[in-house]
Design an enzyme around this catalytic site. Structure first.
Site, mmCIF file in Angstrom:
data_model
loop_
_atom_site.group_PDB
_atom_site.id
_atom_site.type_symbol
_atom_site.label_atom_id
_atom_site.label_comp_id
_atom_site.label_asym_id
_atom_site.label_seq_id
_atom_site.Cartn_x
_atom_site.Cartn_y
_atom_site.Cartn_z
ATOM 1 N N GLN A 1 -44.285 -37.369 17.412
ATOM 2 C CA GLN A 1 -45.099 -36.737 16.378
ATOM 3 C C GLN A 1 -45.589 -37.773 15.383
ATOM 4 O OE1 GLN A 1 -42.392 -33.671 14.836
ATOM 5 N NE2 GLN A 1 -43.759 -32.153 15.751
ATOM 6 N N ARG B 1 -37.266 -31.188 22.231
ATOM 7 C CA ARG B 1 -37.118 -29.746 22.102
ATOM 8 C C ARG B 1 -36.882 -29.141 23.476
ATOM 9 N NH1 ARG B 1 -42.091 -28.823 17.746
ATOM 10 N NH2 ARG B 1 -41.206 -30.227 16.164
ATOM 11 N N LYS C 1 -48.653 -22.346 5.724
ATOM 12 C CA LYS C 1 -49.338 -23.545 6.210
ATOM 13 C C LYS C 1 -50.809 -23.267 6.486
ATOM 14 C CE LYS C 1 -48.247 -22.732 11.108
ATOM 15 N NZ LYS C 1 -47.588 -23.244 12.318
ATOM 16 N N ASP D 1 -45.765 -37.813 12.134
ATOM 17 C CA ASP D 1 -45.183 -36.933 11.125
ATOM 18 C C ASP D 1 -45.248 -37.576 9.750
ATOM 19 O OD1 ASP D 1 -44.206 -34.418 10.906
ATOM 20 O OD2 ASP D 1 -42.288 -34.816 11.875
ATOM 21 N N HIS E 1 -45.474 -30.945 4.541
ATOM 22 C CA HIS E 1 -45.412 -31.450 5.914
ATOM 23 C C HIS E 1 -46.847 -31.593 6.411
ATOM 24 C CE1 HIS E 1 -41.081 -30.081 6.571
ATOM 25 N NE2 HIS E 1 -41.426 -29.424 5.477
ATOM 26 N N HIS F 1 -44.398 -36.686 5.569
ATOM 27 C CA HIS F 1 -43.845 -35.784 4.563
ATOM 28 C C HIS F 1 -44.165 -36.365 3.196
ATOM 29 C CE1 HIS F 1 -41.600 -34.822 8.237
ATOM 30 N NE2 HIS F 1 -41.808 -33.597 7.807
ATOM 31 N N CYS G 1 -38.350 -34.267 9.607
ATOM 32 C CA CYS G 1 -38.322 -34.038 8.163
ATOM 33 C C CYS G 1 -36.946 -34.235 7.517
ATOM 34 C CB CYS G 1 -38.893 -32.674 7.810
ATOM 35 S SG CYS G 1 -38.474 -31.336 8.920
#
Length: 672
Positions: A405, A387, A492, A407, A538, A409, A358
């Site tokens: 991911q 991670r 979320k 991902d 997100h 946004h 992000c």
């Protein structure tokens, strides 16, 4: 007031035993608070029964069984120190400080002792104690003393924090005594409760499962304890059904299937939690990503790409270094400049492997002026992130250190938030259904009041939470609350999917974020000519490709729909003289993009069939003399059923149709 009428001869105040004599009721909820059946209630109280089969009732049953486990351990090993013993999903555990690890024979002995305690019918009785008195009573239990000092175990993390919360929390301390039929206290534990009235109510629907090591309060700096896991259910039949589900889950374990089907591995030379995908796994992954990209482009998403590493300042701006540093790999110091004399003329900077995409997308948004006409702006990336998960938490592809991911946004105006959330949730559910997942419910993760972890204004949080709630309820799916489960930057919705054997997996998340646009000073020019702050959404459909791969692998038990199968068609000639006939069909399929091959090995036909059935290939095309003479092939399916003498042209068309339709073909009936 409860709609369960108390017996006419009960005068108030009355305890819950009188209100709810039914043995299926294990506790009660008084004015919204869970309490033991022995608790006193007033006439004006709102009292509801808690059945053992309810979620709260199951937790109480399992928590009580954990106490029996701990008592049994201390009967067998009196020097064992008690850790924590909470209920967990489908079971419970208890942690012990012991000099020697538990063995399988120990578990058998503990099981027998638990059975004796249950038959004794000991009563669980609750009493309030001061901190000082609790320390005196539990002077020989160092871990309990530490919990008393922590008052709620706030320093614990993850599962350890939840376990500590069942023992000490806000308010005063309570101890539960186990009292025998003579009224003597035979064992005690620090606990908030509630519990079933007596041990006999636990019944025989329980079993001990395994032993594992666990660091005290989840920290590697603390002593390692022995954790005994168990499960408990209201009846023996329910226990057996659960054990059958475990057996089926073991057959579907993606780590086992990944090896058997040659899909992926975790080479020791690379490091824990870092996977490599083999050709067959790679093509499945490719197909998963390819279709997702098609869906993204068709739904107005724009594709971006960002590096794997960045200066630390970026994550300081985003807040990740303040709130997520423990989950990040340590920094690398780069860019130091040293002159010929060895003097440092420019200090180096900390660079980090990215744990999130992000912040990079925020920089893309900020790279030039933005207009309200561009919004909603949907930036999407298959971005690799890293991670530093603790080694003990790694679990195949479902918990890794390096992942990709999907991902996205999305940057929107305030007026666009609700409509975009509806659009995103619809997109998510439709796409997951295309991959073969169809049974969903939603979870709404919200802020925990007073917790400093959550950034931003309370009013914004409340408004965002209510917007998410409306969208979730509008979907028509079941909505389950998850208090305190929000990300630090906003609430979320999580899409929870049930797989083929009824297990629940957290899939997609849709999160509102009003903090990062503020921290990155993101702006757009509105229709009024003024600068405004966008709101950020997100949205991750899979969470990670690796985890989604594992979920699909277990959902299908390796027998993927035709479009995802690594090998979709294999030709098996009855004898080598029919191989060329099959090769003609296979070549036509390959020209149409089908993953197909002819098995020309020296193995006998029956062995070839067994081999490719074990590899879960959807279509085995078999040809002998009659098939060749008729210009046909015979189909053999995963379950051993067949369709014979299918003309070649028809066979090709039907295979292509099954791939286009994302069909799951296991039997001849599926292909009818």
């Amino acid at each position: 007031m409860t709609d369960v009428a108390p017996p006419s001869d009960v005068s108030y105040p009355a305890d819950g035993f009188a209100l709810f004599p039914d043995r299926s009721i294990v506790a009660m909820r008084v004015n919204g608070e869970l309490k033991d059946l022995a608790a006193t209630v007033e006439r004006t109280d709102d009292v509801e029964p808690v059945a053992v089969s309810s979620p709260d009732g199951l937790d109480i049953l399992r928590h009580s069984t954990a106490h029996v486990l701990a008592q049994a351990v201390q009967r067998i090993r009196p020097q064992a120190n008690l850790g924590i013993g909470p209920p967990i999903t489908d079971g419970f555990y208890y942690d012990f400080g012991v000099d020697e690890a538990f063995t399988p024979d120990d578990l058998k002995a503990i099981t027998k002792e638990m059975q004796r305690i249950i038959r004794e019918g000991q009563r669980f009785t609750r009493r309030e104690v001061s901190d000082a008195d609790a320390r005196v009573e539990l002077v020989d239990e160092p871990f309990k003393l530490e919990l008393i000092d922590l008052k709620g175990g706030t320093a614990a993390g993850g599962e350890a924090a939840e376990g500590a919360a069942v023992e000490v929390g806000a308010g005063g301390l309570t101890i539960y005594d186990n009292v025998d039929r003579e009224g003597q206290t035979v064992w005690k534990d620090l606990c908030r409760g509630p519990h079933v009235p007596n041990t006999r109510m636990i019944g025989n629907g329980w079993a001990l499962q395994r032993v594992a090591g666990a660091y005290w309060r989840g920290s590697e700096k603390n002593p390692q304890l022995q954790r005994i896991y168990g499960t408990a259910w209201p009846t023996k039949d329910e226990l057996r059904a659960y054990q059958a589900r475990l057996e089926e889950a073991a057959k579907r374990d993606h780590r086992k299937l990944g090896k058997e089907l040659d899909l992926f591995s975790f080479p020791e030379e690379i490091g824990p939690g870092l996977s490599v995908f083999h050709p067959k796994g790679g093509i499945i992954r490719y197909e998963i990503e390819r279709y997702m990209r098609e869906r993204l482009l068709a739904n107005g998403y724009e594709v971006v790409n960002t590096p794997h590493i960045t200066k630390g300042d970026l994550f300081m701006t985003s807040g990740h270094l303040q709130w997520y540093a423990e989950g990040m790999y340590p920094p690398m110091q780069l860019d130091e400049v040293v002159d010929d004399a060895g003097n440092v003329t420019r200090q180096g900077q900390d660079y980090y492997l990215k744990p999130m995409n992000c912040p990079f997308h925020n920089l893309i948004f900020r790279s030039r002026g933005r207009s309200y006409r561009e919004l909603p702006l949907r930036l999407s990336e298959f971005g690799s992130v890293y991670r530093y998960e603790k080694s003990g938490t790694l679990a195949g592809l479902t918990r890794v250190r390096g992942m990709t991911q999907d991902d996205t946004h999305i940057y929107v105006t305030e007026d666009q938030v609700e409509g975009e959330l509806v659009h995103s949730l619809k997109f998510v559910l439709e796409t997951l259904r295309d991959y073969g997942l169809n049974d969903f419910y939603l979870e709404l993760s919200t802020k925990e009041p007073g917790n400093a972890k959550f950034l931003g204004d309370d009013a914004l949080w409340e408004s965002a939470t209510e917007t998410l709630r409306r969208v979730a309820e509008g979907s028509g799916l079941e909505l389950v609350p998850d208090p305190g489960g929000a990300a630090f930057y906003g609430p979320k919705i999580s899409v929870q999917a049930r797989d083929a054997i009824g297990r629940t997996w957290q899939m997609s998340t849709i999160q509102l974020d009003f903090n990062q646009p503020e921290r990155f000073e993101l702006e757009y020019t509105g229709s009024d000519g003024e600068k405004h702050r966008p709101i950020m959404i997100h949205r991750a459909l899979f969470g990670s490709i690796e985890r989604f791969f594992a979920i699909l692998l277990e959902h299908y038990a390796g027998a993927f729909p035709v479009w995802l199968a690594p090998v979709q068609v294999v030709g098996i000639p009855v004898a080598e003289e029919y191989a060329d006939h099959l090769q003609g069909v296979i070549d036509r399929l390959k020209a149409a993009g089908v993953r197909a091959e002819v098995d020309r090995s020296d193995d006998r036909m029956q062995k070839k069939i067994r081999t490719h059935t074990a590899q879960k290939i959807p279509f085995q095309l078999i040809a002998g003399e009659q098939d060749r003479d008729a210009g046909a092939v015979s189909f053999r399916f995963r379950d051993g059923s067949q369709q014979n003498a299918v003309p070649m042209e028809e066979a090709v068309d039907r295979i292509l149709a099954a791939i286009r339709g994302k069909a799951l073909i296991d039997t001849a009936e599926d292909f009818a």
